[in-house]
Write a protein that holds these residues in place. Structure first.
Motif, mmCIF file in Angstrom:
data_model
loop_
_atom_site.group_PDB
_atom_site.id
_atom_site.type_symbol
_atom_site.label_atom_id
_atom_site.label_comp_id
_atom_site.label_asym_id
_atom_site.label_seq_id
_atom_site.Cartn_x
_atom_site.Cartn_y
_atom_site.Cartn_z
ATOM 1 N N TYR A 170 -15.071 69.319 -20.130
ATOM 2 C CA TYR A 170 -14.356 70.261 -19.273
ATOM 3 C C TYR A 170 -13.109 69.649 -18.657
ATOM 4 O O TYR A 170 -12.241 70.347 -18.154
ATOM 5 N N PHE A 171 -13.041 68.314 -18.696
ATOM 6 C CA PHE A 171 -11.967 67.640 -17.985
ATOM 7 C C PHE A 171 -10.566 67.997 -18.520
ATOM 8 O O PHE A 171 -9.635 68.258 -17.755
ATOM 9 N N LEU A 172 -10.417 68.001 -19.838
ATOM 10 C CA LEU A 172 -9.075 68.185 -20.382
ATOM 11 C C LEU A 172 -8.435 69.527 -20.029
ATOM 12 O O LEU A 172 -7.301 69.554 -19.547
ATOM 13 N N PRO A 173 -9.109 70.646 -20.257
ATOM 14 C CA PRO A 173 -8.476 71.920 -19.877
ATOM 15 C C PRO A 173 -8.162 71.982 -18.381
ATOM 16 O O PRO A 173 -7.134 72.519 -17.979
ATOM 17 N N PHE A 174 -9.030 71.413 -17.573
ATOM 18 C CA PHE A 174 -8.836 71.379 -16.129
ATOM 19 C C PHE A 174 -7.583 70.575 -15.780
ATOM 20 O O PHE A 174 -6.672 71.055 -15.101
ATOM 21 N N TYR A 175 -7.515 69.371 -16.291
ATOM 22 C CA TYR A 175 -6.379 68.496 -15.993
ATOM 23 C C TYR A 175 -5.083 69.065 -16.568
ATOM 24 O O TYR A 175 -4.033 69.061 -15.928
ATOM 25 N N ASP A 176 -5.191 69.575 -17.770
ATOM 26 C CA ASP A 176 -4.039 70.146 -18.449
ATOM 27 C C ASP A 176 -3.452 71.317 -17.652
ATOM 28 O O ASP A 176 -2.236 71.435 -17.490
ATOM 29 N N GLY A 177 -4.334 72.170 -17.156
ATOM 30 C CA GLY A 177 -3.884 73.329 -16.381
ATOM 31 C C GLY A 177 -3.153 72.904 -15.114
ATOM 32 O O GLY A 177 -2.095 73.432 -14.773
ATOM 33 N N ILE A 178 -3.706 71.935 -14.414
ATOM 34 C CA ILE A 178 -3.065 71.450 -13.188
ATOM 35 C C ILE A 178 -1.694 70.866 -13.512
ATOM 36 O O ILE A 178 -0.698 71.148 -12.847
ATOM 37 N N ASN A 179 -1.659 70.082 -14.569
ATOM 38 C CA ASN A 179 -0.399 69.443 -14.960
ATOM 39 C C ASN A 179 0.683 70.437 -15.288
ATOM 40 O O ASN A 179 1.851 70.232 -14.946
ATOM 41 N N LYS A 180 0.311 71.471 -15.999
ATOM 42 C CA LYS A 180 1.301 72.479 -16.381
ATOM 43 C C LYS A 180 1.964 73.032 -15.131
ATOM 44 O O LYS A 180 3.177 73.170 -15.063
ATOM 45 N N ARG A 181 1.132 73.351 -14.144
ATOM 46 C CA ARG A 181 1.666 73.931 -12.924
ATOM 47 C C ARG A 181 2.501 72.912 -12.143
ATOM 48 O O ARG A 181 3.575 73.234 -11.624
ATOM 49 N N LEU A 182 2.012 71.688 -12.071
ATOM 50 C CA LEU A 182 2.750 70.649 -11.337
ATOM 51 C C LEU A 182 4.104 70.396 -11.985
ATOM 52 O O LEU A 182 5.108 70.197 -11.306
ATOM 53 N N GLU A 183 4.113 70.413 -13.302
ATOM 54 C CA GLU A 183 5.362 70.177 -14.012
ATOM 55 C C GLU A 183 6.371 71.266 -13.666
ATOM 56 O O GLU A 183 7.560 70.998 -13.461
ATOM 57 N N GLN A 184 5.889 72.503 -13.577
ATOM 58 C CA GLN A 184 6.788 73.618 -13.257
ATOM 59 C C GLN A 184 7.468 73.431 -11.903
ATOM 60 O O GLN A 184 8.615 73.826 -11.716
ATOM 61 N N ILE A 185 6.765 72.828 -10.964
ATOM 62 C CA ILE A 185 7.332 72.722 -9.622
ATOM 63 C C ILE A 185 7.796 71.302 -9.305
ATOM 64 O O ILE A 185 8.139 70.987 -8.169
ATOM 65 N N GLY A 186 7.806 70.450 -10.337
ATOM 66 C CA GLY A 186 8.365 69.110 -10.152
ATOM 67 C C GLY A 186 7.498 68.159 -9.350
ATOM 68 O O GLY A 186 7.996 67.277 -8.666
ATOM 69 N N TYR A 187 6.196 68.326 -9.414
ATOM 70 C CA TYR A 187 5.277 67.418 -8.747
ATOM 71 C C TYR A 187 4.657 66.461 -9.762
ATOM 72 O O TYR A 187 4.658 66.716 -10.953
ATOM 73 N N THR A 188 4.117 65.358 -9.253
ATOM 74 C CA THR A 188 3.445 64.378 -10.098
ATOM 75 C C THR A 188 1.958 64.341 -9.748
ATOM 76 O O THR A 188 1.615 64.330 -8.574
ATOM 77 N N PRO A 189 1.097 64.311 -10.763
ATOM 78 C CA PRO A 189 -0.333 64.174 -10.483
ATOM 79 C C PRO A 189 -0.735 62.704 -10.478
ATOM 80 O O PRO A 189 -0.164 61.892 -11.201
ATOM 81 N N ILE A 190 -1.678 62.359 -9.658
ATOM 82 C CA ILE A 190 -2.311 61.042 -9.768
ATOM 83 C C ILE A 190 -3.796 61.284 -9.940
ATOM 84 O O ILE A 190 -4.415 61.977 -9.142
ATOM 85 N N LEU A 191 -4.317 60.723 -11.012
ATOM 86 C CA LEU A 191 -5.725 60.945 -11.320
ATOM 87 C C LEU A 191 -6.571 59.836 -10.717
ATOM 88 O O LEU A 191 -6.284 58.665 -10.901
ATOM 89 N N PHE A 192 -7.589 60.220 -9.977
ATOM 90 C CA PHE A 192 -8.548 59.253 -9.469
ATOM 91 C C PHE A 192 -9.855 59.510 -10.182
ATOM 92 O O PHE A 192 -10.348 60.624 -10.188
ATOM 93 N N SER A 193 -10.392 58.496 -10.756
ATOM 94 C CA SER A 193 -11.660 58.628 -11.430
ATOM 95 C C SER A 193 -11.927 57.295 -12.073
ATOM 96 O O SER A 193 -12.439 56.395 -11.447
ATOM 97 N N GLY A 194 -11.505 57.182 -13.302
ATOM 98 C CA GLY A 194 -11.526 55.892 -13.949
ATOM 99 C C GLY A 194 -12.913 55.344 -14.122
ATOM 100 O O GLY A 194 -13.089 54.189 -14.468
ATOM 101 N N ILE A 195 -13.895 56.154 -13.894
ATOM 102 C CA ILE A 195 -15.218 55.587 -13.819
ATOM 103 C C ILE A 195 -16.147 56.476 -14.615
ATOM 104 O O ILE A 195 -16.140 57.685 -14.497
ATOM 105 N N THR A 196 -16.942 55.857 -15.463
ATOM 106 C CA THR A 196 -17.763 56.652 -16.364
ATOM 107 C C THR A 196 -19.104 56.995 -15.731
ATOM 108 O O THR A 196 -19.648 58.032 -16.003
ATOM 109 N N GLN A 197 -19.618 56.114 -14.916
ATOM 110 C CA GLN A 197 -20.845 56.422 -14.188
ATOM 111 C C GLN A 197 -20.521 56.299 -12.712
ATOM 112 O O GLN A 197 -20.627 55.225 -12.134
ATOM 113 N N GLN A 198 -20.103 57.375 -12.119
ATOM 114 C CA GLN A 198 -19.621 57.343 -10.748
ATOM 115 C C GLN A 198 -20.764 57.155 -9.771
ATOM 116 O O GLN A 198 -21.735 57.898 -9.805
ATOM 117 N N SER A 199 -20.643 56.176 -8.889
ATOM 118 C CA SER A 199 -21.623 55.992 -7.819
ATOM 119 C C SER A 199 -21.075 56.616 -6.552
ATOM 120 O O SER A 199 -19.878 56.828 -6.413
#
Lengths: 344, 344
Positions: free
Chosen positions: B73-102
């Motif tokens: 589910y991550f890609l469509p979610f991230y992709d959608g946010i990015n599309k909108r951010l790009e339209q308004i000139g914002y930058t996304p920063i992704l926090f996660s980086g972790i496969t088994q989140q504690s």
């Protein structure tokens, strides 16, 4: 909970040495450092990030740049980097955010990166123009940069990749060994060096098995996307004799080919076998499951991180690190293959 | 190339007003702002990021937090946010980086975020414990935060989601309408509110069609991962009469079920029909292609961004925005369905 002294004990070093490794300060031999990092990984030790960030000079942040995140290769790549960063207590920052990356947009992002005090950068340069690559090379004089898959001659940019000639040679040889003589090849983005290497491996395998190469069997595709495999597959079927097997220069192309063949009610592998390359998790979800060449993504991404973390600025010259691929035979080429599902 | 005055002209406002919208400064009515953002999107206008960052007070950066990035589910979610951010000139920063989140790791990351001068945060809180959610709520007093899918009562956290009860009601009704009476249901992570809603919709659809509910047909799964569908599918086959259809509470579960049924050489939909929910791009790559309920991910993610960009700190109370799902009939439930491939 694992503590720093557990790591020290198991690695047979002092707590101070482990701390130096964690904070990436000098005075630890390369060998000791590697041993400590190994124990950190084994014990799944997480240094207290917050306290440590206060002390350390480095930002403990690595930038990851990919032109397009909605590509199937992205997840295993990002996941591998993350696993390694987590082991050593670093944070990744992803730069991309853009579905149709322009050259201007890439240059903008690169400029932004340089203002973020990153310890280094891991990049996929797919689709970059010369000006952008020149900019990357200038950046690599200041912070360590590792290119994923693509190598650069006489450049300060490190790279990790695979031997694509040998990999595709073995993919084609698999089909030749099980009797195929009419093997089409979907050639992704022919201008890329990785694509040239793969095509070369396919040709060499045919030659070594005494099979004449036919240019009509080689179908150039604009990119390596699933929809390219789907839209261009019909070209591979325009030649007589019909190919009995089709290789995708990437799993994505092979998956597109499969979908196209299935729309024509062709049975895979009975009517036409399909072989991929550059294993994606997706490959095993296909029906039939897709045979492919597996890349050691986890080892490649771990090395990419280690090249940055271990880099002394202005130290060792950059070089290319090539890994081997592994043949994965599944039911898209061998109907007796056992089904196995192990999705991440 | 589109310039700021083109935007102003089309929106019927001054260049100064467009500039205010771009820089998110005060003195523009909500209505005008919406109109300008719409034109920016239509014209695909990109403000000069670099020059603008020098002037603006906001960081023009939005944080995105997901517990696990290696989820489909991550890609469509991230992709959608990015599309909108790009339209308004914002930058996304992704926090996660972790496969088994504690939980500890999540709290660490949340602390890090607050030091990055973000304009806001879009989060998926799947698997979070109460302490972590309490922390998020405290953060939401300082910066606008939008939760993706999960809603919070009496909280400063905004949320965008879908009406899961109604969505699953329609998914089950599709199967009932084509004649199924023995319908199993793979229930993902039963403790989640979204899962409860979906299960409720399934039950209501049975009741409204006069079909008796059988508890043996409801299979609880620990999560919504593909491997859970694969490992738990056998439980749906232990009851007599055998179900003639299985619904996955998510596409991922349904895909796992399909792979399991295919290992048993069962034909889909002839022997058992399979229905998903929460459409993933992956669903159309399956053979047969998977019927599902499609979520308007693009509209949902765009609203998530707009809620942040349009937020006046301490302004309007947070609320939940629910979108409708759409039924997508494919060959996993209807063998006459036309094959269509349109992979992103």
């Amino acid at each position: 909970m694992v503590r720093i002294k557990d790591v020290a004990e198991r690695a047979g070093v002092s707590v101070g040495t482990v701390s130096k490794v964690i904070n990436n300060t000098e005075g630890v031999s390369r060998k000791t450092k590697a041993a400590v990092l190994k124990v950190i990984a084994e014990l799944n030790y997480h240094p207290n990030l917050y306290a440590r960030n206060m002390r350390a000079k480095s930002s403990r942040t690595i930038g990851i740049f990919v032109p397009l995140i909605n590509e199937p290769y992205f997840l295993p790549f990002y996941d591998g980097i993350n696993k390694r960063l987590e082991q050593i207590g670093y944070t990744p920052i992803l730069f991309s955010g853009i579905t149709q990356q322009s050259s201007e947009g890439t240059l903008d992002l690169l400029s932004q990166m340089m203002h973020r005090n990153l310890d280094g950068l891991i990049v996929s340069t797919y689709g970059w123009d010369d000006a952008t690559i020149a900019k990357l090379a200038r950046m690599a004089e200041e912070i360590p940069i590792v290119s994923y898959k693509r190598k650069f001659e006489d450049s300060p940019i490190h790279s990790v990749g695979v031997d694509d000639f040998e990999g595709m040679y073995r993919a084609a040889s698999h089909l030749l060994q099980i009797g195929h003589r009419h093997i089409a090849y979907m050639n992704p983005a022919p201008e890329l060096e990785t694509s040239r290497q793969r095509l070369g491996g396919y040709r060499q395998a045919l030659a070594d098995h005494g099979v004449e190469e036919r240019s009509e069997y080689i179908v150039d595709c604009p990119s390596y996307r699933i929809m390219d495999g789907y839209h261009y597959a019909h070209r591979a079927l325009q030649t007589r004799p019909l190919p009995t097997a089709i290789i995708g220069g990437n799993d994505t192309l092979a998956i597109g080919v499969m979908k196209y063949l299935q729309e024509l009610q062709m049975r895979i592998p009975h009517d036409i076998a399909v072989m991929g390359y550059d294993e994606l998790p997706l490959a095993q979800l296909m029906s039939p499951q897709l045979s492919t060449m597996s890349l050691p993504t986890e080892a490649m991404t771990a090395l990419a991180v280690d090249l940055i973390v271990g880099s002394e600025r202005g130290g060792e010259p950059a070089r290319h690190h090539a890994f081997d691929t592994k043949l994965i035979v599944r039911s898209s080429t061998d109907m007796t293959a056992k089904v196995h599902l192990d999705y991440p």
